[in-house]
Design a protein around this motif. Structure first.
Motif, short mmCIF file in Angstrom:
data_model
loop_
_atom_site.label_atom_id
_atom_site.label_comp_id
_atom_site.label_asym_id
_atom_site.label_seq_id
_atom_site.Cartn_x
_atom_site.Cartn_y
_atom_site.Cartn_z
N LEU A 282 3.97 -1.50 0.36
CA LEU A 282 2.67 -1.01 -0.11
C LEU A 282 2.69 -0.77 -1.62
O LEU A 282 1.70 -1.07 -2.31
CB LEU A 282 2.33 0.29 0.63
N LEU A 283 3.80 -0.26 -2.14
CA LEU A 283 3.91 -0.07 -3.59
C LEU A 283 3.89 -1.40 -4.34
O LEU A 283 3.31 -1.50 -5.42
CB LEU A 283 5.19 0.70 -3.93
N ALA A 284 4.53 -2.43 -3.77
CA ALA A 284 4.52 -3.75 -4.41
C ALA A 284 3.09 -4.29 -4.50
O ALA A 284 2.67 -4.83 -5.54
CB ALA A 284 5.40 -4.72 -3.63
N ILE A 285 2.34 -4.13 -3.42
CA ILE A 285 0.94 -4.58 -3.42
C ILE A 285 0.11 -3.76 -4.40
O ILE A 285 -0.69 -4.29 -5.19
CB ILE A 285 0.35 -4.47 -2.00
N THR A 286 0.33 -2.45 -4.41
CA THR A 286 -0.44 -1.55 -5.28
C THR A 286 -0.17 -1.83 -6.75
O THR A 286 -1.09 -1.84 -7.58
CB THR A 286 -0.10 -0.09 -4.95
N THR A 287 1.09 -2.04 -7.09
CA THR A 287 1.45 -2.24 -8.50
C THR A 287 0.77 -3.48 -9.07
O THR A 287 0.17 -3.43 -10.17
CB THR A 287 2.98 -2.36 -8.65
N PHE A 288 0.83 -4.59 -8.35
CA PHE A 288 0.17 -5.79 -8.86
C PHE A 288 -1.35 -5.64 -8.84
O PHE A 288 -2.04 -6.14 -9.73
CB PHE A 288 0.59 -7.01 -8.05
#
Length: 667
Positions: A282-288
């Protein structure tokens, strides 16, 4: 003759890059679904070809600038025949169309890098990752070709000369700031692609995490340098002397940095313990997604800022649709597939796992705080509910206490153990560091400023707590070695990266604390022969002269600076008038130093032979950017850790379903 067709060649190269991105988005992914190795094998050459044609397009636009081809609308609007050649080169990304082309080029470059450095990963994983990156490239290349084509012509009515590059951007900072910032923004597309590929494939194992971590660290390091360079540019170029203004566009770059910092720590837990898997995805998706949001804010025209590109609403709508599709579809994939890769591994409330979880929660709260302060006024305005301004008081009131809490857990984390730890043991380890930090922070304001200052002590205790707790952890790790050198060599580059990165934050906190509390500013009126004293330095105006540059004329003041009656140096602040645009600019005179900067900005001619000047004494301001460089260096150190490239043996291993299985997989 060749110069006349260069824009057409660039435009054609962009179209070919789009076609390659379309094939890259579809064929390799279809190959993984139908188990056709040949289709999967298309991913790498397509990524290379796409990058090649994007590079050709970018070089063609650069050539149009250098050849003063004012038949190209973008060149005519952002260049001039008097503009020095080095600024013509950087003017390529000086406005909207060129900056989006640079973004697309870097996106293709990251895809090319993945294709060249993925030999140890499973073929189906590489195909999925490059396919997802191809999908992102399709969106941006459509955006370039449909709404932001940098090769549009003004034929047959081309101007004789160009409008010139914005004088604010005719500076060395423009040469390095945007590329670094974009490298960070776009670099997070790699870990995003890995997250989506892992979800689609239903696999998030140790190999996945080990391979994703260096890419994340590398993107984060570039973004850190980009933000620091933007702060430095604003400090000396705008003439205000500030280093951070909580400008919405500045916030747009801070958002993915905060989320990316949380992602780096979450990946560490996923690699070491096999937990936080869904959270990491979820953090990977949020960061981009936050990187794309920053693109929307800067290029949609919804913001008024010295950093923003004001453009027509059609562009903003296109980016908003692209942002909605990226976020919506990736969250849909996450909702459908996350249960297949998630599982729980236990840990106690006092463990490195728990402390890193708290660290992540605080970073996410800080991200939401900045996001609300940036976007909420825009939403109110868009809905016709009035205009409000959210400025530094809001951000400082919330961000500073959260940073203090974050520092507390940053000090505890390195000295704690995975899974569980005795509170008594942790207390004994860090008692000396805590007492030393408090004592030194309490005494330092008396030594430096002559009186106690609560805010200085609080800032210093946060920084010293980080540094001294790291020192204690380092001591514990090397004390049993036969000698200090042997003990140091046993520590991995990833560990040293953590140490240097955390030290960098401490250095930045010291810089923020000192310059915020001990900065001295005087707005004065000086004529030749007059002088003024600021912070123990005497500034004497000796006179003014007119100077002509390549595309400007300037009034240059000569300011002699002395201390204790002894002449130290001379400073030359300028007031420039750029000829093509008729735009005045302030060129600040700086005398930098490790412990202080002297800052002189020449203001307006007051009409009686005197001039307005802003003179500032800025202690420790360089530590802000030194700390950022240390943080970036820490990220780079982690990248070179060889452990992240030893993934071949683990590549095909399934996800362990419990803690014992995870240990087995690591054996």
């Amino acid at each position: 003759m060749l110069s006349k067709i260069i824009p057409e060649l660039g435009h054609f190269a962009l179209i070919l890059a789009l076609l390659m991105a379309l094939v890259q988005a579809v064929v390799p992914m279809a190959g993984t679904m139908t188990r056709r190795p040949l289709w999967m094998a298309f991913a790498k050459p397509l990524a290379s070809g796409q990058f090649l044609f994007l590079a050709i397009a970018y070089l063609c636009l650069t050539a149009s600038f250098l050849l003063d081809d004012f038949s190209v609308a973008y060149v005519a609007n952002n260049s001039n025949s008097m503009l020095p050649w080095y600024y013509k080169t950087t003017a390529v990304w000086g406005s909207h169309e060129g900056s989006v082309l640079l973004w697309s080029l870097m996106l293709g470059g990251w895809g090319f890098a993945v294709s060249q450095c993925s030999s140890q990963l499973p073929r189906d994983m590489v195909a999925r990752v490059l396919s997802v990156m191809g999908m992102v490239c399709v969106g941006f290349l459509l955006f370039v070709l449909i709404t932001s084509n940098p090769f549009e012509r003004l034929l047959p009515n081309m101007p004789q000369d160009g409008a010139d590059l914005n004088p604010l951007l005719q500076d060395f900072g423009l040469v390095i700031h945007p590329p670094m910032l974009y490298m960070g923004y776009v670099g997070f597309s790699v870990v995003f692609a890995f997250a989506i590929a892992g979800l689609i494939g239903g696999r998030l194992d140790a190999a996945w995490t080990r391979w994703a971590r260096p890419w994340t660290n590398l993107a984060w390091a570039f973004l850190t340098v980009g933000i620091a360079l933007g702060s430095w540019w604003a400090y000396y170029e705008l003439g205000w002397g500030g280093w951070w203004f909580w400008d919405p566009v500045e916030n747009a770059s801070l958002l993915p940095w905060l989320a990316g910092t949380a992602l780096i720590h979450s990946l560490a837990v996923t690699e070491k313990r096999g937990s936080f898997k869904s959270w990491t995805l979820l953090l990977a998706i949020t960061t981009f997604s936050l990187s794309l949001l920053g693109t929307f804010l800067v290029r949609s025209g919804v913001l008024t800022s010295v950093h923003a590109f004001a453009n027509d609403p059609a562009r903003g709508t296109f980016i908003l649709v692209l942002l909605g599709l990226t976020v919506g579809l990736s969250l849909l994939v996450f909702a459908l597939r996350a249960p297949r890769v998630s599982h729980s591994i236990g840990f106690t409330w006092l463990s490195r796992d728990a402390l890193l979880l708290v660290n992540n929660i605080l970073l996410v709260i800080m991200t939401v705080t900045v996001l609300l302060g940036t976007v909420y006024p825009l939403l109110l305005d868009a809905l016709g509910l009035g205009k409000i301004s959210v400025g530094p008081p809001y951000f400082n009131a919330l961000f500073v206490p959260l940073t203090g809490l974050l520092c507390v857990f940053m000090g505890l984390g390195p000295s704690s153990r995975w899974k569980q730890m005795s509170g008594r043991e942790l207390f004994k380890r860090l008692l000396g560091a805590g007492i030393s930090a408090v004592v030194i922070a309490a005494v330092a304001p008396f030594v430096y400023g002559g009186q106690w200052n609560l805010w200085v002590s609080l800032g210093l205790v946060m920084a010293l707590w980080i540094v001294l707790s790291l020192g204690r952890d380092l001591f514990d790790k090397v004390r049993n070695a036969s000698n200090l050198g042997v003990g140091m060599k046993r520590l991995s580059p990833a560990y040293w990266g953590m140490v240097v990165g955390h030290m960098g934050l401490a250095v930045t906190i010291i810089g923020v604390t000192m310059v915020s509390n001990y900065n001295i500013e005087r707005n004065v009126r000086l004529a030749p022969g007059d002088s003024v004293e600021v912070a123990g330095y005497t500034f004497a105006m000796q006179g003014l002269r007119e100077r002509r540059g390549a595309n400007f004329i300037a009034d240059t003041a000569t300011i002699d600076v002395s201390r204790n009656g002894e002449h130290r140096f001379t400073m030359h602040p300028e007031k420039r008038l750029y000829l093509a645009r008729g735009m005045p600019m302030t060129d600040v005179a700086l005398r930098p130093g490790l412990l202080r900067d002297l800052y002189v900005a020449l203001g307006e001619d007051l009409g009686d032979g005197s001039w307005a000047l802003r003179i500032q004494f800025k202690p420790f301001v360089r530590w802000l950017w030194l700390g950022a460089l240390l943080m970036a260096a820490g990220g780079m150190l982690a990248v070179v850790d060889k452990r992240y490239r030893r993934v071949k043996r683990r590549a095909q291993q399934p996800v362990a379903s419990d803690a014992s299985g995870f240990k087995e997989a690591q054996a």
